[in-house]
Scaffold this active site. Structure first.
Site, mmCIF file in Angstrom:
data_model
loop_
_atom_site.group_PDB
_atom_site.id
_atom_site.type_symbol
_atom_site.label_atom_id
_atom_site.label_comp_id
_atom_site.label_asym_id
_atom_site.label_seq_id
_atom_site.Cartn_x
_atom_site.Cartn_y
_atom_site.Cartn_z
ATOM 1 N N HIS A 177 -1.182 3.439 6.918
ATOM 2 C CA HIS A 177 -1.113 4.679 7.487
ATOM 3 C C HIS A 177 -1.166 5.671 6.196
ATOM 4 O O HIS A 177 -0.265 5.202 4.952
ATOM 5 C CB HIS A 177 -0.186 4.893 8.493
ATOM 6 N N VAL A 179 1.223 7.804 5.358
ATOM 7 C CA VAL A 179 2.513 8.155 4.680
ATOM 8 C C VAL A 179 2.850 6.827 4.127
ATOM 9 O O VAL A 179 4.025 6.922 3.393
ATOM 10 C CB VAL A 179 3.246 8.548 5.786
ATOM 11 N N LYS A 180 2.314 5.698 4.226
ATOM 12 C CA LYS A 180 2.620 4.359 3.839
ATOM 13 C C LYS A 180 2.529 3.979 2.169
ATOM 14 O O LYS A 180 1.978 5.190 1.627
ATOM 15 C CB LYS A 180 2.261 3.082 4.549
ATOM 16 N N ASN A 181 2.781 3.081 1.729
ATOM 17 C CA ASN A 181 2.760 3.047 0.346
ATOM 18 C C ASN A 181 1.340 2.852 -0.189
ATOM 19 O O ASN A 181 1.165 3.449 -1.435
ATOM 20 C CB ASN A 181 3.449 1.635 -0.234
#
Ligand SMILES: *Cc1c(COP(=O)(O)O)cnc(C)c1O
Length: 378
Positions: A177, A179-181
């Site tokens: 997603h 917002v993930k790394n």
């Protein structure tokens, strides 16, 4: 406005996606295999299987472990609802165990109290990007015959005692997603160290069919067989091309996240009411989130007041998470004793996620800390 998290997209990322759009395969093509190969190589896992989301990957994790009615799976309550919903999707029962008060990672002692004859697996959540105490968790799982699943949606690129995420648990779930790394828009993967489980996961994401249309086309065959009940949980080649391009920059992003976290750590020493979540010495932290506690006594304000005042200043803080058992869907059928969850319940009222993302500048960090200093009533 400073967001709490933000993706980083380069011209190379855009070119990689456009190249796929001009190619023959938009989905179930060569970029899927390539992304899976680079994910496995990056993490040291034997197999990577991509999915349309982290949630789908967690659902597949419960499917390949044959979780079903009557089975209990122990989960941290201080996480996104998908960490426990995957157990419900298979008809199993999530059983919550409290977190450690300092790290907010699942507490091995609390786990032991929740194990019954029906417990089949444990889902450990690498909260904020910090790996759980996997050495201890593996020992407990070995002793009681449980399978250890890592919800590593925050922690791709992290390590415990030199062992990378992907080799710390039997099954590891990732999310891509924004917002993930790293991101593929929506997307996820399972990292596995067992070829049979990997095959089962691939079949589950393709309706329960063991062959895909590209293999069939190449073999000059049309027939296919649905062997079990699965879903369409496939990730497209368009998304996998973005993932391949993003993964190349993850090491540099982890370094930058670490610099931002260290700057926060140093500056926040001057603000006793704002307490960073403890970092374990044995880990390389992925710093997906930078979480602090607002101690209302020492800060003179509550977390909710801090949240509102910082947002007014254009500093988009967030809260990770409302405990899963506090969601109204979980209100019935989960008769919980609050005294089992002292650390989760205290943290739930105090935690605040400060902005962190690779493109954040030192000046942005200073502005967040100045904003905090401004609103404290001490
Ligand atoms: C993001 C996240 C998920 C779900 O991943 P999606 O890709 O959004 O479906 C699951 N668990 C945790 C801890 C997450 O942060």
């Amino acid at each position: 406005m400073i967001p709490y998290g933000r993706q980083t997209i380069s011209d190379e990322d855009i070119d990689a996606v456009v190249d796929v759009l001009r190619s023959d395969w938009l989905t179930t093509g060569p970029k899927v295999e390539e992304f899976e190969a680079v994910l496995a190589a990056f993490s040291g896992a034997q197999n990577a299987v991509t999915f349309s989301s982290g949630t789908a990957a967690l659902h597949a994790a419960m499917h390949i472990l044959d979780i079903g009615p009557g089975d209990e799976v122990i989960v941290s309550p201080l996480t996104f609802a998908a960490s426990a919903n995957c157990v419900l999707h298979m008809g199993g029962t999530p059983v919550f165990a409290d977190v450690c008060p300092d790290t907010l990672l699942i507490d091995p002692q609390a786990i032991k109290k929740k194990i019954t004859a029906n417990t089949k697996a444990l889902i450990a959540v690498d909260y904020a990007g910090q790996p759980c105490r996997y050495q201890e968790l593996n020992t407990i799982c070995g002793e009681y015959g449980l399978t250890l699943v890592a919800d590593a949606c925050h922690s791709l690129g992290a390590q415990e005692s030199g062992v990378p995420v992907g080799r710390l648990a039997s099954v590891t779930a990732l999310s891509f997603h924004p917002v993930k790394n790293i991101t593929t828009g929506e997307g996820g993967a399972l990292l596995l160290n067992d070829a049979e489980l990997a095959d089962k996961a691939r079949i589950f994401r393709n309706h329960g069919i063991s062959t895909d249309h590209r293999q069939r086309a190449q073999a000059g065959r049309w027939d296919y067989d649905m062997q079990s009940l699965g879903f369409n949980y496939r990730l497209t080649d368009i998304q996998c091309a973005l993932g391949i391009s993003q993964l190349k920059r993850l090491p540099a992003w982890i370094t930058r996240r670490e610099q931002i976290a260290s700057r926060y750590d140093a500056l926040l020493e001057a603000l006793p009411g704002v307490i960073p979540i403890k970092r374990r010495e044995e880990v390389v932290h992925a710093n997906h989130l930078y979480v602090v506690r607002i101690d209302p006594e020492r800060a003179g304000i509550t977390r909710d007041e801090a949240f509102a005042r910082l947002r007014e200043k254009g500093i988009c803080v967030n809260v990770h998470y409302k405990p899963i058992f506090r969601h109204s869907y979980y209100a019935d059928g989960f008769e919980l004793d609050d005294s089992d969850f002292p650390s989760t319940l205290t943290a739930a009222d105090q935690i605040l996620s400060l902005p962190i993302y690779p493109a954040m500048t030192d000046e942005d960090v200073d502005r967040v800390v100045a904003g905090l200093q401004d609103i404290l009533q001490v």
